[in-house]
Design an enzyme around this catalytic site. Structure first.
Site, PDB file in Angstrom:
ATOM      1  N   HIS A 374      -2.180  -3.283  -6.790  1.00  0.00           N
ATOM      2  CA  HIS A 374      -1.661  -2.240  -5.889  1.00  0.00           C
ATOM      3  C   HIS A 374      -0.845  -1.178  -6.603  1.00  0.00           C
ATOM      4  O   HIS A 374      -0.266  -0.322  -5.935  1.00  0.00           O
ATOM      5  CB  HIS A 374      -0.771  -2.857  -4.809  1.00  0.00           C
ATOM      6  CG  HIS A 374      -1.480  -3.783  -3.892  1.00  0.00           C
ATOM      7  ND1 HIS A 374      -2.049  -3.374  -2.707  1.00  0.00           N
ATOM      8  CD2 HIS A 374      -1.723  -5.098  -3.981  1.00  0.00           C
ATOM      9  CE1 HIS A 374      -2.601  -4.411  -2.100  1.00  0.00           C
ATOM     10  NE2 HIS A 374      -2.424  -5.475  -2.859  1.00  0.00           N
ATOM     11  N   LYS A 565       7.883   6.397   4.660  1.00  0.00           N
ATOM     12  CA  LYS A 565       7.399   5.467   3.632  1.00  0.00           C
ATOM     13  C   LYS A 565       8.595   5.008   2.808  1.00  0.00           C
ATOM     14  O   LYS A 565       9.692   5.554   2.954  1.00  0.00           O
ATOM     15  CB  LYS A 565       6.360   6.141   2.732  1.00  0.00           C
ATOM     16  CG  LYS A 565       6.796   7.497   2.186  1.00  0.00           C
ATOM     17  CD  LYS A 565       5.717   8.161   1.374  1.00  0.00           C
ATOM     18  CE  LYS A 565       4.617   8.804   2.179  1.00  0.00           C
ATOM     19  NZ  LYS A 565       3.322   8.199   2.052  1.00  0.00           N
ATOM     20  N   ARG A 566       8.381   4.004   1.935  1.00  0.00           N
ATOM     21  CA  ARG A 566       9.449   3.621   1.019  1.00  0.00           C
ATOM     22  C   ARG A 566       9.966   4.868   0.285  1.00  0.00           C
ATOM     23  O   ARG A 566       9.191   5.781   0.009  1.00  0.00           O
ATOM     24  CB  ARG A 566       8.914   2.625  -0.032  1.00  0.00           C
ATOM     25  CG  ARG A 566       8.667   1.250   0.476  1.00  0.00           C
ATOM     26  CD  ARG A 566       8.171   0.330  -0.633  1.00  0.00           C
ATOM     27  NE  ARG A 566       6.851   0.675  -1.109  1.00  0.00           N
ATOM     28  CZ  ARG A 566       6.490   0.770  -2.385  1.00  0.00           C
ATOM     29  NH1 ARG A 566       7.376   0.549  -3.348  1.00  0.00           N
ATOM     30  NH2 ARG A 566       5.257   1.068  -2.735  1.00  0.00           N
ATOM     31  N   LYS A 571       6.934   9.117  -4.846  1.00  0.00           N
ATOM     32  CA  LYS A 571       6.467   9.594  -3.540  1.00  0.00           C
ATOM     33  C   LYS A 571       7.037  10.983  -3.221  1.00  0.00           C
ATOM     34  O   LYS A 571       6.619  11.629  -2.281  1.00  0.00           O
ATOM     35  CB  LYS A 571       6.834   8.595  -2.457  1.00  0.00           C
ATOM     36  CG  LYS A 571       6.109   7.249  -2.620  1.00  0.00           C
ATOM     37  CD  LYS A 571       6.498   6.256  -1.543  1.00  0.00           C
ATOM     38  CE  LYS A 571       5.933   4.868  -1.784  1.00  0.00           C
ATOM     39  NZ  LYS A 571       4.564   4.688  -1.260  1.00  0.00           N
ATOM     40  N   THR A 673      -1.531   3.894   3.115  1.00  0.00           N
ATOM     41  CA  THR A 673      -2.194   3.505   4.365  1.00  0.00           C
ATOM     42  C   THR A 673      -1.562   4.248   5.540  1.00  0.00           C
ATOM     43  O   THR A 673      -2.208   4.473   6.559  1.00  0.00           O
ATOM     44  CB  THR A 673      -2.105   1.983   4.607  1.00  0.00           C
ATOM     45  OG1 THR A 673      -0.770   1.559   4.340  1.00  0.00           O
ATOM     46  CG2 THR A 673      -3.073   1.219   3.720  1.00  0.00           C
ATOM     47  N   LYS A 677      -3.149   6.028   9.038  1.00  0.00           N
ATOM     48  CA  LYS A 677      -2.628   5.862  10.409  1.00  0.00           C
ATOM     49  C   LYS A 677      -2.294   7.220  11.019  1.00  0.00           C
ATOM     50  O   LYS A 677      -2.574   7.485  12.193  1.00  0.00           O
ATOM     51  CB  LYS A 677      -1.363   4.985  10.385  1.00  0.00           C
ATOM     52  CG  LYS A 677      -1.618   3.563   9.926  1.00  0.00           C
ATOM     53  CD  LYS A 677      -0.329   2.842   9.505  1.00  0.00           C
ATOM     54  CE  LYS A 677      -0.657   1.624   8.655  1.00  0.00           C
ATOM     55  NZ  LYS A 677       0.482   1.088   7.899  1.00  0.00           N
TER      56      LYS A 677
END
Ligand code: F58
Length: 832
Positions: A374, A565-566, A571, A673, A677
């Site tokens: 991952h 998100k985290r 990110k 992911t 969504k």
């Protein structure tokens, strides 16, 4: 909580005059019986939580009936089992999920209404099972649901943490972590199995004993044994046709206390062994900055891998009798490297306990295991200090050294014998003080290894697994992630689901690709209106929640621009904040322009020890505080940080989002992911060519997504040149102004240098290339504005996104695993 002392009979309020379906009456009576006999309350004294438990137990009864049938069927057919080993299962709430999949939601709602109880209130009292950190854990939960939906005989194995991911509070803009307590009022879904218990050894030494064939037999004598006790949660597939088991292990000491110590007056010391043993299943991700923390984490990994392998081997032997057929009847999927020690554990079980010769044991092991990677982030690829492993798991280390010796010998003979190459191929990393590479162990011990998006799987071959891939070509395959539409469409967004079903029909959740049928309506004015009305209602609901939780009033007609998100540097939440600051400056200096009202919504947790990520959270909060209270902004820009992001909060934000921020440095997000969504629920993506964004682009088309920034190969090339941000900053007045504002304390007047370190890092050491991508991101956000102004164009893109997300159902992903990795049969959703 009210007391159970009031023993008057639990009776329903007088039934309404309306005719009832027998099912509703049956459910009502079942809930009442559960309330009385399982919860020990009557109607008069029941709290919301009591009603929740009674309702959960009533649907659980139905689940259990189907569960037993599933087990009997699997046994009778002798089908191959799939074992999904994961240190995380980010399940969230289960009540609505179970009711949805058992097709009991309307009847249960009606039954509760007769009792004067609102199902939606009960939904809110269920705590989230937050046994995971982020995408990896949520993927495991989606996969469990899809495996049940496709009637794959599967077991999830993990740890029953007393405390899941920490509860996040924001105080003075800063993240504070508190223990999460999901079990404090009991978990109605689980079944404790006190009779299913395995001993898991640690430490000790190895004795070489003589064996009849002359080869010395290695016998591990652990110094310590911890017991693993099973807790089972049934996981219902769509339409309830097949139910699988999620088996989570809790750690217990073999003896509850040292009675001799207790009696001699050392009451605390008498409990020490117990505390030490139980600490294994105490918390998800114990801090691993201390050596004790690292050791605990390794103990967690071995604890659950060993218990799971002992359990599945026992099942295999009782069903099929012969350990040598294991690989034909069992597939073990390693969710990341956390359970990779399972490779050595299975070798230990085969060779030491079942006397299988080494080579045969290795073939069985490789044919049984497969491994999902991952992340390519070097710091996230697990390695363990060899001395620690030697102390904690001496026999497993011996096995790992032997696997490595045979592997390197083979590599040397097959022409790869160059020293650096062998060093790269080795299970032991010698460059950082002898550490065991768990990714290598998982790779070698598996017959298939997969990445989680097309780009990620390709990058695996060219970066971290380059040499292993060359030595074993074809082993790496791609399985692009997916999400379960039952939770992320129907349960999260029932109004949109109803609208879509009007066009697509009831089969939407059986075959998500049927969504394509709405594409011809993308320009249909009435469909557009109805879709937009659903979105607006969801935004009104989210605005209410934001007002309740953080006291900021939102305009539901503003563009809801969402990054959830985290919190992690790769990110790039900071890129989003920089754009917020830039626009804030422009609204103030050019108030006359035709601004689009916009709300920036952030949510996410930072690892407790990740100082930079925590500073980013504080910055988002500080920027929000200043922007939201500045009268000159006139409500055209709002910025909110919603605390304690979890599955349930995601279910509220996603249906209300207009824009989905997927802006990681290209090459660094394995898949994502949340991106799926959000697009499914009609948010348009602004994103880099990273992870599954690339495939979303392919499915929705370039006109319906906003792609910007450097591509993965350009990132690599740029980094090779320089990671200084100075040039990019010098080129962009806007960026330099925004950095200047942040660095000089405009958003932190009480501590002007609070963000100096962040700004300096971006200026001199911008590893994540925020500055390099800023202008392109800013320009793309203006394209977003232009599209938003074109109401019809926006709505059209929204519909096209939803229409083309069917491929991203986790049913598709699991179908691919079943055929290409596990070799197990599947059944169409809803049919057992
Ligand atoms: C995530 N990994 C990836 N790891 O970041 C994401 O791109 C992908 O979509 C998802 O897996 C599912 O494949 C992830 O969530 C973690 O949470 C780590 C757990 C161990 C500690 C470090 C973070």
């Amino acid at each position: 909580m009210e007391s159970a002392a009031d023993t008057s009979p639990a009776t329903a309020p007088s039934p309404s005059d309306a005719p009832q379906s027998p099912k509703v009456a049956e459910i009502r009576d079942l809930i009442l019986a559960k309330l009385r006999y399982a919860v020990g309350k009557n109607v008069a004294s029941a709290s919301k939580h009591d009603w929740f438990i009674a309702t959960a137990l009533s649907v659980r009864d139905k689940v259990v009936d189907s569960w037993f049938s599933s087990i009997v069927r699997a046994k009778a057919s002798g089908v191959k089992r799939v074992y999904y080993l994961s240190l995380e299962f980010l399940i969230g709430r289960l009540l609505i999920d179970a009711l949805t999949n058992m097709q009991l939601i309307d009847e249960t709602r009606a039954a509760l209404a007769e009792l004067g109880v609102d199902l939606d209130d009960l939904r809110e009292v269920e705590p989230d099972a937050a046994l995971g950190n982020g995408g990896l854990g949520r993927l495991a939960a989606c996969f469990m649901e899809s495996m049940a939906t496709l009637s794959i005989a599967a077991y999830g194995y993990g740890i029953r943490y007393d405390h899941g991911l920490f509860r996040q509070r924001i105080k003075d803009g800063k993240q504070l972590e508190y223990p999460e307590d999901w079990l404090s009022l009991g978990d109605p879904w689980e079944f404790q199995r006190p009779e299913i218990v395995y001993g898991v050894g640690f430490g000790g030494h190895i004795e070489a004993q003589a064996s009849p064939d002359g080869e010395p037999k290695q016998v591990w004598m652990p110094a310590e044994t911890v017991q693993a006790i099973a807790y089972d949660t049934p996981i219902a597939g769509w339409r309830g046709a097949h139910i699988n088991t999620l088996r989570l292990w809790a750690a217990r000491a073999p003896d509850p206390l040292r009675l001799d110590m207790f009696n001699s007056g050392d009451h605390v010391g008498a409990l020490m062994d117990r505390v030490r043993a139980e600490s294994i299943s105490k918390v998800l991700y114990p801090g691993d900055t201390s050596p004790a923390g690292q050791e605990l984490r390794l103990r967690q990994e071995y604890f659950f891998a060993s218990a799971s392998i002992q359990d599945l081997v026992r099942r295999h032997l009782s069903l099929f009798g012969d350990i040598r057929t294991l690989a034909d009847k069992a597939s073990i999927q390693l969710n990341d490297t956390h359970p990779a020690i399972g490779v050595a554990e299975l070798m230990h079980v085969l060779v030491d306990r079942h006397d299988v010769p080494w080579d045969e044991a290795w073939t069985i092991t490789r044919n049984t295991f497969s491994y999902t990677n991952h992340t390519l982030l070097p710091e996230a690829l697990e390695t363990w200090p060899a001395p620690l492993m030697e102390r904690l798991l001496p026999r497993h280390m011996q096995i790992i050294y032997l696997i490595n010796a045979i592997h390197l010998d083979r590599m040397a003979k097959s022409g790869g014998g160059v020293a650096e190459k062998l060093a790269a191929l080795s299970l032991i990393d010698e460059a950082h003080g002898r550490r065991v590479r768990m990714g290598h162990l998982a790779f070698l011990g598996s017959h298939k290894v997969n990445g989680v998006s097309a780009l990620h799987s390709e990058l695996m071959k060219t970066t971290v697994f380059h040499d292993l891939d060359a030595a074993d070509p074809g082993k790496i395959v791609n399985k692009t992630n997916g999400v379960t539409f039952r939770r992320w469409l129907k349960e999260a967004n029932p109004a949109l689901t109803s609208l879509l079903m009007e066009v697509v029909g009831d089969g939407l959740l059986d075959d998500a690709t049927a969504l394509k049928k709405i594409e011809p309506l993308a320009d249909d004015a009435s469909f557009q209106e109805r879709y937009a009305a659903v979105k607006r209602a969801n935004k009104v609901a989210l605005a209410r929640l934001v007002q309740e939780r953080v006291g900021v009033k939102l305009n539901p007609d503003a563009l809801f621009d969402v990054q959830i998100k985290r919190i992690h540097e790769y990110k790039r939440q900071i890129l989003n904040i920089l754009e917020t600051v830039a626009i804030y400056e422009e609204i103030r200096t050019q108030p006359y322009r035709d601004w689009i009202p916009r709300v920036k919504i952030f949510a996410g947790k930072a690892a407790a020890s990740y100082a930079t990520a925590k500073l980013v959270i504080q910055l988002a909060n500080d920027v929000g505080r200043v922007v939201n209270s500045d009268p000159t902004v006139r409500g055209l820009l709002k910025c909110v940080f919603l605390p304690n992001y979890n599955v349930s909060l995601a279910e509220r934000i996603i249906p209300a989002a207009d824009l989905s921020e997927q802006i990681s440095t290209a090459g660094m997000e394995a898949s994502g992911t949340g991106n799926m969504k959000l697009a499914l629920n009609g948010a348009l993506t602004i994103g880099t060519l990273d992870g599954a964004n690339v495939e979303i682009l392919e499915h929705v088309g370039p006109d319906n997504i906003f792609i910007f920034g450097l591509a993965a190969d350009e990132v690599a090339a740029r980094r090779a040149q320089s990671i200084s941000g100075q040039e990019a900053i010098a080129r962009s007045q806007r960026l330099s102004d925004a950095l200047e504002a942040i660095g000089s304390g405009v958003f932190s007047p009480e501590q002007p240098d609070r963000y100096r370190s962040l700004v300096d890092a971006l200026t001199y050491h911008d590893f994540f290339l925020v500055t390099a991508d800023f202008d392109s991101y800013y320009a793309k956000q203006r394209d977003v504005f232009r599209r938003w102004r074109d109401k019809k164009g926006w709505r059209r893109s929204t519909i096209i996104n939803t229409a083309n997300m069917g491929w991203f159902s986790s049913d598709r992903t699991i179908g691919e695993y079943a055929v290409e990795i596990w070799n197990v049969p599947t059944t169409a959703p809803g049919r057992a």
